[in-house]
Design an enzyme around this catalytic site. Structure first.
Site, PDB file in Angstrom:
ATOM      1  CG  HIS A  42      -0.290  -0.408   2.474  1.00 21.08           C
ATOM      2  ND1 HIS A  42       0.484   0.721   3.108  1.00 21.08           N
ATOM      3  CD2 HIS A  42      -0.084  -1.309   3.259  1.00 21.08           C
ATOM      4  CE1 HIS A  42       1.026   0.020   4.382  1.00 21.08           C
ATOM      5  NE2 HIS A  42       0.577  -1.016   4.415  1.00 21.08           N
TER       6      HIS A  42
ATOM      7  N   GLY B 209       1.637   3.147   2.140  1.00 22.83           N
ATOM      8  CA  GLY B 209       2.966   3.124   3.339  1.00 22.83           C
ATOM      9  C   GLY B 209       4.094   2.451   2.756  1.00 22.83           C
ATOM     10  CG  HIS B 210       4.408  -1.553   1.926  1.00 25.27           C
ATOM     11  ND1 HIS B 210       3.080  -1.949   1.782  1.00 25.27           N
ATOM     12  CD2 HIS B 210       4.885  -2.153   3.067  1.00 25.27           C
ATOM     13  CE1 HIS B 210       2.958  -3.011   2.899  1.00 25.27           C
ATOM     14  NE2 HIS B 210       4.055  -3.099   3.432  1.00 25.27           N
TER      15      HIS B 210
ATOM     16  CD  GLN C 182       6.790 -11.098  10.991  1.00 24.45           C
ATOM     17  OE1 GLN C 182       7.749 -11.070  10.742  1.00 24.45           O
ATOM     18  NE2 GLN C 182       6.029  -9.889  11.144  1.00 24.45           N
TER      19      GLN C 182
ATOM     20  N   GLY D  94       8.922   1.466   8.569  1.00 26.61           N
ATOM     21  CA  GLY D  94       7.779   2.284   8.919  1.00 26.61           C
ATOM     22  C   GLY D  94       7.678   2.599  10.474  1.00 26.61           C
TER      23      GLY D  94
ATOM     24  CE  LYS E 263       0.588  -0.145  10.591  1.00 22.95           C
ATOM     25  NZ  LYS E 263       0.258  -1.362  11.298  1.00 22.95           N
ATOM     26  CG  ASP E 264       4.734  -2.398  12.364  1.00 22.47           C
ATOM     27  OD1 ASP E 264       3.743  -2.698  12.877  1.00 22.47           O
ATOM     28  OD2 ASP E 264       4.776  -2.148  11.000  1.00 22.47           O
TER      29      ASP E 264
ATOM     30  CB  SER F  90      -1.377  -5.404   4.656  1.00 19.11           C
ATOM     31  OG  SER F  90      -0.148  -4.865   4.134  1.00 19.11           O
TER      32      SER F  90
END
Ligand code: PAF
Length: 288
Positions: free
Chosen positions: A40, A42-43, A67, A156, A158-159, A195
């Site tokens: 998306h 973000g990537h 994971q 990113g 976000k993580d 995602s």
């Protein structure tokens, strides 16, 4: 158009390619964007960022089974390799390699035997309820670094916890990879891109907006001088109280220790994980 993008599926081929590239292009940098696919905006913003400092771009797609602590989450994780390849081929930026390793090649015995860990951090926030998640992340990222040998890798924000752990592993092991943070990218309505958003119904997407709205409210409050942890934590928890909260609090941005309620929140990480329906969403904001 990126029709020159080469797809590599084999680890030995990836290692040979990288060795050869580094030898032939000693002044150029390999920029690496690891992903689990279902790409998306973000990537794409991470790819754009890599292009600014690197001449060669490698993207990987691997849905890393180790994971996922929950088999249903792994089964339901969105995948569409054909669409991802079309998307990467259609970009203006040149992508040199798309690395899609095969699970049997990655985990020779069906599971990793050497496992990375930082027990003080992997067990906090997302690690508390997703046992083993960050061990799986650290292990695969370490291995991808060994195979691809990038100069730069971008993760990113976000993580945030993932970024922090990978930066720490890279420093501690002197891995000679520069770790860069990619800005957290939001939809126009504020929802952090993920995602996993593709699994939300439109009604759930609307309900999810309260997450970013709450974080923005906390930041506004902090910026207008109401900077006590207790006050900001109350806003966070009251606003989200109708949702199933995994965690929602203010943390030290390096140790991820929850901050004392009497502290000033300056420099804090405000981080949240909540369930919207069956989908677990995370988001965060830094107060500075
Ligand atoms: O953030 C992700 O997509 C994954 O955790 C990563 C870094 C690709 C490792 O599997």
């Amino acid at each position: 158009m990126n029709l020159s993008m080469k797809i590599i599926k084999n680890i030995t081929e990836m290692q040979n390619w990288s060795r050869h590239y580094r030898c032939e292009n000693p002044d150029q940098k390999i920029g690496f964007i690891p992903t689990m696919g279902f790409l998306h905006e973000g990537h794409l913003s991470l790819i754009k960022q890599a292009v600014e400092s690197c001449q060669c771009i490698v993207v990987s797609i691997f849905v890393n089974p180790f994971q996922f602590n929950n088999p249903d989450d792994l089964k339901n994780y969105p995948r569409n390799l054909e669409r991802d390849i079309l998307l990467l081929n259609g970009l203006d930026q040149k992508i040199d390699i798309l690395f899609i390793p095969d699970s049997d090649d990655v985990y020779k015995n069906g599971r990793p035997e050497l496992i990375m860990d930082y027990p003080d951090i992997t067990n906090k926030l997302c690690g508390k309820t997703r046992a083993g998640h960050f061990n799986g992340v650290l292990t695969i990222v370490h291995n991808l670094f060994m195979w691809i040998k990038p100069h730069v890798a971008i993760f990113g924000l976000k993580d945030y916890q993932q970024y922090l752990l990978i930066k720490k592993m890279t420093n501690d092991l002197h891995l000679d990879v520069e770790i860069k943070a990619g800005q957290l990218i939001r939809e126009n309505d504020g929802l952090a891109m993920s995602s996993r958003n593709s699994r939300l119904s439109s009604e759930e997407k609307n309900r999810a907006l309260i997450i970013s709205q709450t974080l923005f409210k906390v930041k506004n409050e902090f910026e207008s001088g109401n900077n006590k942890v207790l006050h900001l934590k109350n806003i966070l928890q009251n606003n989200l109280s109708h949702l199933e909260i995994d965690y929602a609090s203010l943390y030290h941005s390096e140790t991820l220790e929850e901050l004392n309620e009497q502290d000033n929140a300056s420099g804090a990480l405000v981080a949240v994980a909540v369930y919207i329906g069956k989908v677990r969403l995370i988001d965060n904001i830094l107060l500075n």
